[in-house]
Design a protein around this motif. Structure first.
Motif, PDB file in Angstrom:
ATOM      1  N   ASP A 122       0.843  -1.197   0.000  1.00  0.00           N
ATOM      2  CA  ASP A 122       0.000   0.000   0.000  1.00  0.00           C
ATOM      3  C   ASP A 122       0.873   1.239   0.000  1.00  0.00           C
ATOM      4  OD1 ASP A 122      -2.382  -1.359   0.149  1.00  0.00           O
ATOM      5  OD2 ASP A 122      -2.820  -0.838   2.220  1.00  0.00           O
ATOM      6  N   VAL A 123       0.575   2.199  -0.858  1.00  0.00           N
ATOM      7  CA  VAL A 123       1.281   3.482  -0.838  1.00  0.00           C
ATOM      8  C   VAL A 123       0.274   4.593  -1.096  1.00  0.00           C
ATOM      9  CG1 VAL A 123       3.527   2.556  -1.529  1.00  0.00           C
ATOM     10  CG2 VAL A 123       1.904   3.276  -3.288  1.00  0.00           C
ATOM     11  N   ALA A 124       0.510   5.737  -0.469  1.00  0.00           N
ATOM     12  CA  ALA A 124      -0.413   6.866  -0.610  1.00  0.00           C
ATOM     13  C   ALA A 124       0.237   8.088  -1.244  1.00  0.00           C
ATOM     14  CB  ALA A 124      -0.991   7.243   0.756  1.00  0.00           C
ATOM     15  N   THR A 125       1.555   8.050  -1.425  1.00  0.00           N
ATOM     16  CA  THR A 125       2.269   9.169  -2.039  1.00  0.00           C
ATOM     17  C   THR A 125       3.312   8.620  -3.009  1.00  0.00           C
ATOM     18  OG1 THR A 125       4.053   9.259  -0.395  1.00  0.00           O
ATOM     19  CG2 THR A 125       2.033  10.511   0.090  1.00  0.00           C
ATOM     20  N   LEU A 126       3.792   9.482  -3.891  1.00  0.00           N
ATOM     21  CA  LEU A 126       4.821   9.071  -4.833  1.00  0.00           C
ATOM     22  C   LEU A 126       6.107   8.718  -4.092  1.00  0.00           C
ATOM     23  CD1 LEU A 126       5.344   8.656  -7.830  1.00  0.00           C
ATOM     24  CD2 LEU A 126       6.109  11.038  -7.960  1.00  0.00           C
ATOM     25  N   ARG A 127       6.408   9.438  -3.039  1.00  0.00           N
ATOM     26  CA  ARG A 127       7.610   9.142  -2.257  1.00  0.00           C
ATOM     27  C   ARG A 127       7.508   7.754  -1.625  1.00  0.00           C
ATOM     28  NH1 ARG A 127      12.683   8.757  -1.947  1.00  0.00           N
ATOM     29  NH2 ARG A 127      13.626   9.081   0.103  1.00  0.00           N
ATOM     30  N   GLN A 128       6.348   7.403  -1.097  1.00  0.00           N
ATOM     31  CA  GLN A 128       6.166   6.065  -0.540  1.00  0.00           C
ATOM     32  C   GLN A 128       6.320   5.007  -1.631  1.00  0.00           C
ATOM     33  OE1 GLN A 128       2.366   5.951   1.458  1.00  0.00           O
ATOM     34  NE2 GLN A 128       2.990   7.388   3.053  1.00  0.00           N
ATOM     35  N   ALA A 129       5.796   5.293  -2.803  1.00  0.00           N
ATOM     36  CA  ALA A 129       5.930   4.361  -3.924  1.00  0.00           C
ATOM     37  C   ALA A 129       7.402   4.145  -4.269  1.00  0.00           C
ATOM     38  CB  ALA A 129       5.169   4.888  -5.133  1.00  0.00           C
ATOM     39  N   GLN A 130       8.173   5.223  -4.311  1.00  0.00           N
ATOM     40  CA  GLN A 130       9.597   5.113  -4.635  1.00  0.00           C
ATOM     41  C   GLN A 130      10.341   4.262  -3.612  1.00  0.00           C
ATOM     42  OE1 GLN A 130      10.233   9.355  -4.701  1.00  0.00           O
ATOM     43  NE2 GLN A 130      10.158   9.477  -6.943  1.00  0.00           N
ATOM     44  N   LYS A 131       9.999   4.435  -2.338  1.00  0.00           N
ATOM     45  CA  LYS A 131      10.653   3.639  -1.288  1.00  0.00           C
ATOM     46  C   LYS A 131      10.281   2.162  -1.404  1.00  0.00           C
ATOM     47  CE  LYS A 131      11.128   7.267   2.227  1.00  0.00           C
ATOM     48  NZ  LYS A 131      10.733   7.722   3.594  1.00  0.00           N
ATOM     49  N   ALA A 132       9.033   1.890  -1.700  1.00  0.00           N
ATOM     50  CA  ALA A 132       8.597   0.494  -1.834  1.00  0.00           C
ATOM     51  C   ALA A 132       9.256  -0.164  -3.043  1.00  0.00           C
ATOM     52  CB  ALA A 132       7.077   0.434  -1.946  1.00  0.00           C
ATOM     53  N   ILE A 133       9.377   0.592  -4.133  1.00  0.00           N
ATOM     54  CA  ILE A 133      10.052   0.071  -5.325  1.00  0.00           C
ATOM     55  C   ILE A 133      11.500  -0.268  -4.994  1.00  0.00           C
ATOM     56  CG2 ILE A 133      10.864   0.648  -7.641  1.00  0.00           C
ATOM     57  CD1 ILE A 133       8.301   2.441  -7.874  1.00  0.00           C
ATOM     58  N   ALA A 134      12.168   0.627  -4.248  1.00  0.00           N
ATOM     59  CA  ALA A 134      13.558   0.392  -3.860  1.00  0.00           C
ATOM     60  C   ALA A 134      13.694  -0.848  -2.979  1.00  0.00           C
ATOM     61  CB  ALA A 134      14.102   1.626  -3.129  1.00  0.00           C
ATOM     62  N   ALA A 135      12.637  -1.161  -2.228  1.00  0.00           N
ATOM     63  CA  ALA A 135      12.655  -2.338  -1.359  1.00  0.00           C
ATOM     64  C   ALA A 135      12.442  -3.626  -2.140  1.00  0.00           C
ATOM     65  CB  ALA A 135      11.581  -2.201  -0.284  1.00  0.00           C
ATOM     66  N   ASN A 155      -4.811  12.529  -6.711  1.00  0.00           N
ATOM     67  CA  ASN A 155      -5.738  12.275  -7.799  1.00  0.00           C
ATOM     68  C   ASN A 155      -5.351  10.952  -8.468  1.00  0.00           C
ATOM     69  OD1 ASN A 155      -6.200  12.399 -10.887  1.00  0.00           O
ATOM     70  ND2 ASN A 155      -7.650  13.898 -10.073  1.00  0.00           N
ATOM     71  N   PRO A 156      -6.306  10.032  -8.686  1.00  0.00           N
ATOM     72  CA  PRO A 156      -5.947   8.731  -9.254  1.00  0.00           C
ATOM     73  C   PRO A 156      -5.366   8.816 -10.659  1.00  0.00           C
ATOM     74  CG  PRO A 156      -8.340   9.011  -9.159  1.00  0.00           C
ATOM     75  CD  PRO A 156      -7.743  10.124  -8.372  1.00  0.00           C
ATOM     76  N   PHE A 157      -5.847   9.757 -11.487  1.00  0.00           N
ATOM     77  CA  PHE A 157      -5.309   9.894 -12.838  1.00  0.00           C
ATOM     78  C   PHE A 157      -3.827  10.253 -12.780  1.00  0.00           C
ATOM     79  CE2 PHE A 157      -9.833  10.482 -13.468  1.00  0.00           C
ATOM     80  CZ  PHE A 157     -10.087   9.806 -14.654  1.00  0.00           C
ATOM     81  N   ALA A 158      -3.490  11.222 -11.943  1.00  0.00           N
ATOM     82  CA  ALA A 158      -2.098  11.654 -11.842  1.00  0.00           C
ATOM     83  C   ALA A 158      -1.228  10.601 -11.168  1.00  0.00           C
ATOM     84  CB  ALA A 158      -2.030  12.967 -11.063  1.00  0.00           C
ATOM     85  N   PHE A 159      -1.760   9.948 -10.127  1.00  0.00           N
ATOM     86  CA  PHE A 159      -0.972   8.994  -9.345  1.00  0.00           C
ATOM     87  C   PHE A 159      -0.608   7.769 -10.188  1.00  0.00           C
ATOM     88  CE2 PHE A 159      -0.832   7.029  -4.767  1.00  0.00           C
ATOM     89  CZ  PHE A 159       0.545   6.992  -4.840  1.00  0.00           C
ATOM     90  N   VAL A 160      -1.584   7.183 -10.853  1.00  0.00           N
ATOM     91  CA  VAL A 160      -1.301   5.998 -11.663  1.00  0.00           C
ATOM     92  C   VAL A 160      -0.296   6.317 -12.759  1.00  0.00           C
ATOM     93  CG1 VAL A 160      -2.261   4.310 -13.277  1.00  0.00           C
ATOM     94  CG2 VAL A 160      -3.501   4.859 -11.175  1.00  0.00           C
ATOM     95  N   ARG A 161      -0.478   7.424 -13.431  1.00  0.00           N
ATOM     96  CA  ARG A 161       0.442   7.757 -14.520  1.00  0.00           C
ATOM     97  C   ARG A 161       1.847   8.051 -14.015  1.00  0.00           C
ATOM     98  NH1 ARG A 161      -0.556   5.034 -17.794  1.00  0.00           N
ATOM     99  NH2 ARG A 161       0.903   6.147 -19.154  1.00  0.00           N
ATOM    100  N   ALA A 162       1.961   8.721 -12.868  1.00  0.00           N
ATOM    101  CA  ALA A 162       3.283   9.025 -12.319  1.00  0.00           C
ATOM    102  C   ALA A 162       4.008   7.753 -11.897  1.00  0.00           C
ATOM    103  CB  ALA A 162       3.146   9.986 -11.134  1.00  0.00           C
ATOM    104  N   VAL A 163       3.282   6.822 -11.297  1.00  0.00           N
ATOM    105  CA  VAL A 163       3.913   5.577 -10.862  1.00  0.00           C
ATOM    106  C   VAL A 163       4.270   4.702 -12.058  1.00  0.00           C
ATOM    107  CG1 VAL A 163       3.550   3.420  -9.582  1.00  0.00           C
ATOM    108  CG2 VAL A 163       2.866   5.599  -8.575  1.00  0.00           C
ATOM    109  N   ARG A 164       3.418   4.676 -13.072  1.00  0.00           N
ATOM    110  CA  ARG A 164       3.725   3.844 -14.230  1.00  0.00           C
ATOM    111  C   ARG A 164       4.998   4.289 -14.934  1.00  0.00           C
ATOM    112  NH1 ARG A 164       3.480  -0.742 -14.445  1.00  0.00           N
ATOM    113  NH2 ARG A 164       1.245  -1.153 -14.475  1.00  0.00           N
TER     114      ARG A 164
END
Length: 306
Positions: A122-135, A155-164
Motif C-alpha cells: 500500500d502506498v499513498a504518495t509518490l515518495r512512498q511508492a519510490q521507497k517500496a520500489i527500492a525495497a 488524484n488517481p489519474f495523476a498517481f497511476v500515470r506518475a507511478v507507471r
C-alpha cells in the motif's frame, strides 16, 4: 505483462476484494476467490494467531488450484505485536501473495520472496511508492483520494500515470471503484488490477453489522468524511458513525496498530458508496460487476470502431 499470466487466468475480473478491518473474514474471502476475484483480509481480523492458522487452513482446503488467490494483508508498522507470528503463519501456509500496509515492506521482503510469495505494498504518495520500489516489491496498491478506510489524497489519474513512469511491476488502483466500468477505466489508465472495498462491505458474507450495511445503502459520497482523528492516519469514514462515536480523537500521525484491532466496528466507506444500493451475496455482486465490465468493454470497442 506486469501481472503473471498464470494468475490472470484464475481471475474472472482484474479485481481485488480489498482487506478491511472488522469486515473481511474467511467467508467473504472464500466467496470472492471462488468467483474469480482476489480475496484479501487483514491478518489482525483473525482474533488470534491460532485463528489465523485455522483461517488459512480452511481457505486452502476449500479453494482449488483454479480459484483466485488469497492475499492476506499484513500491517508492517512496528506497533503490530503479531507481525512476526503472523508472518510465520503466512510463510508456513505457502501464501502466494501478500499486501503490506502502514510502513515500509523492506523488513519482510526477504522472508516472503524466499518463500516464493509476491509482495504488493500500500502506498499513498509518490515518495512512498519510490521507497517500496527500492525495497523490491512486486506490486503497488495506490491509495488515492476517495478510497475507503485508510487512504491517500492524490488524484488517481495523476498517481497511476506518475507511478507507471517509474515502475514496471503490478499497479493496483484503489479509490472510487464502484462498478465494472470503473474497473475497466482503471485498466485503461494503466493499472493492472483494481481494488474494491465498499461494495464488498455490503454483502451477506461480510462481517459488518446489519446496521453498518444498511447505512451504506442509504449513504452517498457526500456522507463520507476524511479524518485522522480515529487511527492517526487519514481515513474515509461514514459521517453517521463519526458523529456518534464516543472515543477521544487521536492526534494526526499517532498511529498504533492496536487501535485498529480494538475498534473493529468503525464504519469506513469510500466515495464509491454512491453505488451501493442493496446487500447481495458475493457471487451476485461479482456477477453484476462482470456484466458491467463486459458491457463497458463492448461499448468502448464500438466507440473506437466508429
Amino acid at each position: 505483462m506486469t501481472v503473471s499470466p498464470a494468475l490472470l487466468k484464475r481471475l474472472a475480473l482484474p479485481l481485488i476484494a480489498a482487506p478491511m478491518t472488522g469486515v473481511s473474514g474467511e467467508d467473504l474471502v472464500i466467496a470472492a476467490c471462488r468467483n474469480g476475484v482476489v480475496g484479501s483480509f487483514p491478518t489482525h481480523n483473525a482474533p488470534s494467531v491460532d485463528e489465523l492458522d485455522r483461517w488459512l487452513g480452511r481457505m486452502s482446503d476449500e479453494l482449488g488450484a483454479d480459484a483466485a488467490p488469497i492475499a492476506p494483508n499484513l500491517v508492517v508498522h512496528p506497533t503490530n505485536k503479531r507481525l512476526d507470528a503472523d508472518l510465520d503463519r503466512l510463510v508456513a501456509h505457502g501464501v502466494e501473495l501478500v499486501i503490506t500496509s502502514v510502513g515500509s515492506p523492506a523488513p519482510v521482503m526477504d522472508r516472503f520472496h524466499a518463500a516464493g510469495c509476491a509482495v504488493f505494498a500500500d502506498v499513498a504518495t509518490l515518495r512512498q511508492a519510490q521507497k517500496a520500489i527500492a525495497a523490491g516489491v512486486d506490486g503497488l496498491v495506490l491509495l488515492t483520494a476517495g478510497a475507503g478506510g485508510q487512504t491517500g489524497q492524490a488524484n488517481p489519474f495523476a498517481f497511476v500515470r506518475a507511478v507507471r513512469e517509474i515502475f514496471d511491476g503490478a499497479i493496483v488502483a484503489a479509490g472510487g471503484i464502484a462498478d465494472g466500468r470503473a474497473v475497466l477505466a482503471a485498466q485503461v489508465l494503466g493499472a493492472d488490477l483494481a481494488y474494491m472495498g465498499t461494495q464488498f462491505i455490503a454483502t451477506r458474507e461480510s462481517l459488518a453489522s446489519r446496521e453498518y450495511r444498511d447505512a451504506l445503502v442509504r449513504s452517498t459520497m457526500d456522507d463520507v468524511r476524511l479524518t485522522s482523528e480515529v487511527s492517526g492516519l487519514p481515513a474515509s469514514l461514514l459521517a453517521e458513525w463519526l458523529d456518534n462515536r464516543e472515543s477521544a480523537p487521536v492526534s494526526a500521525g499517532d498511529f498504533r496498530e492496536d487501535r485498529l484491532t480494538s475498534s473493529p466496528d468503525l464504519w469506513s466507506a469510500g466515495h464509491s458508496v454512491s453505488g451501493v444500493r442493496d446487500i447481495p451475496d458475493v457471487a451476485t455482486l461479482i456477477a453484476r460487476i462482470s456484466g458491467q465490465y463486459a458491457a463497458a468493454k463492448a461499448e468502448t470497442r464500438a466507440s473506437l470502431a466508429s
